[in-house]
Design a protein around this motif. Structure first.
Motif, PDB file in Angstrom:
ATOM      1  N   THR A 113       0.837  -1.207   0.000  1.00 47.85           N
ATOM      2  CA  THR A 113       0.000   0.000   0.000  1.00 47.85           C
ATOM      3  C   THR A 113       0.866   1.249   0.000  1.00 47.85           C
ATOM      4  O   THR A 113       0.560   2.228  -0.685  1.00 47.85           O
ATOM      5  N   PHE A 114       1.960   1.228   0.751  1.00 46.71           N
ATOM      6  CA  PHE A 114       2.889   2.357   0.757  1.00 46.71           C
ATOM      7  C   PHE A 114       3.435   2.610  -0.645  1.00 46.71           C
ATOM      8  O   PHE A 114       3.495   3.753  -1.105  1.00 46.71           O
ATOM      9  N   LEU A 115       3.820   1.543  -1.343  1.00 45.15           N
ATOM     10  CA  LEU A 115       4.359   1.686  -2.701  1.00 45.15           C
ATOM     11  C   LEU A 115       3.299   2.219  -3.661  1.00 45.15           C
ATOM     12  O   LEU A 115       3.589   3.063  -4.514  1.00 45.15           O
ATOM     13  N   LEU A 116       2.047   1.753  -3.517  1.00 50.46           N
ATOM     14  CA  LEU A 116       0.959   2.281  -4.339  1.00 50.46           C
ATOM     15  C   LEU A 116       0.751   3.771  -4.067  1.00 50.46           C
ATOM     16  O   LEU A 116       0.548   4.561  -4.995  1.00 50.46           O
ATOM     17  N   ALA A 117       0.796   4.151  -2.795  1.00 52.18           N
ATOM     18  CA  ALA A 117       0.604   5.556  -2.428  1.00 52.18           C
ATOM     19  C   ALA A 117       1.755   6.419  -2.938  1.00 52.18           C
ATOM     20  O   ALA A 117       1.542   7.566  -3.349  1.00 52.18           O
ATOM     21  N   TRP A 118       2.952   5.895  -2.906  1.00 54.00           N
ATOM     22  CA  TRP A 118       4.117   6.615  -3.437  1.00 54.00           C
ATOM     23  C   TRP A 118       3.907   6.879  -4.935  1.00 54.00           C
ATOM     24  O   TRP A 118       4.109   7.990  -5.424  1.00 54.00           O
ATOM     25  N   LEU A 119       3.499   5.839  -5.666  1.00 51.74           N
ATOM     26  CA  LEU A 119       3.190   6.008  -7.084  1.00 51.74           C
ATOM     27  C   LEU A 119       2.050   7.006  -7.282  1.00 51.74           C
ATOM     28  O   LEU A 119       2.079   7.821  -8.212  1.00 51.74           O
ATOM     29  N   LEU A 120       1.050   6.942  -6.416  1.00 52.46           N
ATOM     30  CA  LEU A 120      -0.079   7.875  -6.495  1.00 52.46           C
ATOM     31  C   LEU A 120       0.386   9.314  -6.304  1.00 52.46           C
ATOM     32  O   LEU A 120      -0.044  10.213  -7.026  1.00 52.46           O
TER      33      LEU A 120
END
Length: 141
Positions: A113-120
């Motif tokens: 989720t952290f990686l998805l949020a970083w991409l977001l």
């Protein structure tokens, strides 16, 4: 001896038009937001906290400029922060880590989720017109 016509000697911009690029970043951001929210719903508090952290973390690179003595103009980052900012705002880094996570047998949904949020975060920045910075700290054209 042949001569090259002036029209052929100029460089051509092979990038997509700005509106199409912006639409792509918006679509990518919407997908990532939906995916990250789904992860939060499915995995609970840790994933929600990771979502918030991932949205904020890339801009913590501004702290690399604490104590900078160089005067900056509006829209300019201090030179000390630029390498950190650019590293944290390159799409391939969190994307590569997310793919590696998906291929590994890890069970750390908050990390994903952290990686998805970083991409977001990166996608939102690009859609808003904030890209990587030049060495002088201005947004690249």
């Amino acid at each position: 001896m042949t001569t090259i016509p002036a029209t052929l000697s100029t460089t051509t911009d092979h990038r997509l038009p700005a509106t199409i690029r912006k639409a792509g970043w918006i679509a990518w951001a919407l997908f990532l937001a939906a995916f990250a929210i789904l992860e939060g719903v499915n995995h609970g508090t840790g994933s929600w906290l990771a979502l918030v952290a991932g949205l904020i973390a890339p801009d913590l690179t501004f702290f690399a400029a604490i104590g900078a003595k160089d005067p900056v103009r509006q829209g300019q980052l201090p030179r000390q922060a630029v390498p950190f900012y650019n590293a944290a705002h390159r799409t391939w880094i969190p994307l590569t880590l997310a793919v590696a996570y998906a291929l590994a047998s890890l069970q750390l949904p908050a990390l994903f989720t952290f990686l998805l949020a970083w991409l977001l975060h990166i996608a939102i920045d690009r859609a808003a017109g904030y890209g990587l910075r030049t060495a002088d700290g201005f947004i690249r054209g």
